[in-house]
Write a protein that holds these residues in place. Sequence first.
Motif, PDB file in Angstrom:
ATOM      1  N   ASP A 271      51.018  42.203  98.878  1.00  0.00           N
ATOM      2  CA  ASP A 271      52.243  42.830  99.380  1.00  0.00           C
ATOM      3  C   ASP A 271      52.245  43.013 100.890  1.00  0.00           C
ATOM      4  O   ASP A 271      53.189  43.546 101.455  1.00  0.00           O
ATOM      5  CB  ASP A 271      52.528  44.156  98.672  1.00  0.00           C
ATOM      6  CG  ASP A 271      51.429  45.188  98.863  1.00  0.00           C
ATOM      7  OD1 ASP A 271      50.375  44.847  99.426  1.00  0.00           O
ATOM      8  OD2 ASP A 271      51.635  46.338  98.427  1.00  0.00           O
TER       9      ASP A 271
ATOM     10  N   CYS B  90      55.733  43.481 102.369  1.00  0.00           N
ATOM     11  CA  CYS B  90      56.492  42.895 101.259  1.00  0.00           C
ATOM     12  C   CYS B  90      56.506  43.799 100.028  1.00  0.00           C
ATOM     13  O   CYS B  90      57.094  43.447  99.013  1.00  0.00           O
ATOM     14  CB  CYS B  90      55.932  41.518 100.912  1.00  0.00           C
ATOM     15  SG  CYS B  90      56.082  40.354 102.280  1.00  0.00           S
ATOM     16  N   GLY B  91      55.880  44.962 100.124  1.00  0.00           N
ATOM     17  CA  GLY B  91      55.932  45.955  99.060  1.00  0.00           C
ATOM     18  C   GLY B  91      57.216  46.767  99.103  1.00  0.00           C
ATOM     19  O   GLY B  91      57.488  47.547  98.204  1.00  0.00           O
TER      20      GLY B  91
ATOM     21  N   TYR C 137      60.248  42.596 102.285  1.00  0.00           N
ATOM     22  CA  TYR C 137      60.248  41.326 101.551  1.00  0.00           C
ATOM     23  C   TYR C 137      61.400  40.447 102.026  1.00  0.00           C
ATOM     24  O   TYR C 137      61.230  39.253 102.277  1.00  0.00           O
ATOM     25  CB  TYR C 137      60.353  41.594 100.048  1.00  0.00           C
ATOM     26  CG  TYR C 137      60.341  40.344  99.211  1.00  0.00           C
ATOM     27  CD1 TYR C 137      59.154  39.641  99.004  1.00  0.00           C
ATOM     28  CD2 TYR C 137      61.510  39.858  98.633  1.00  0.00           C
ATOM     29  CE1 TYR C 137      59.146  38.488  98.250  1.00  0.00           C
ATOM     30  CE2 TYR C 137      61.508  38.702  97.876  1.00  0.00           C
ATOM     31  CZ  TYR C 137      60.322  38.018  97.678  1.00  0.00           C
ATOM     32  OH  TYR C 137      60.314  36.876  96.929  1.00  0.00           O
TER      33      TYR C 137
END
Length: 174
Positions: free
Chosen positions: A24, A160-161, A166
């Motif tokens: 992530d 990206c968590g 993201y």
Amino acid sequence: GLGHAVLCAQPVVGNEPFAVILADELIRPTTSGPGAHGATAQLSSAFARLCDAKGAVIGVNHMPGEAISRYGAIKIEKVLPHADGDAMQLSGFVEKPKASEAPSQYGAIGRYVLPATIFEHLKHIKRGSGGEIQLTDAIASLLADEPVYAVETVGTRYDCGTKLGYLEATVKLG
């Protein structure tokens, strides 16, 4: 939890140091300087120079203001100048502190270079939040026996968590 996942890697890793890279967190390398070969290579180089097969190096980023409350904030004992990014020797962690109570504005970002001795710490620590084996708890336990350093990773980091992180990574790198 992450600690359990790392523990599952022991049969493959054996007695060698190894890297943990969380999916992530995406860190795009720079075009020159310490981050040109990527964040994991930056941490591996610091590990090779500082740890001599004992100790660990974790990646951190500066998290201003309230942002630190989403990460494990590091307690810094001393700073060692280093070509791959100054190494901050840790004296502990505070997991997801309030901004006003954070021991520093540096938060762990999901890049670790760890010694095989971490496995024994993972086997013996108590289960943390959610009844899971927490990697940060094992690293805190490792601190009693071996030095742990934090190095600020160089490059553009995408969290990206989060939905926004993201999306940003998809647009910039897509």
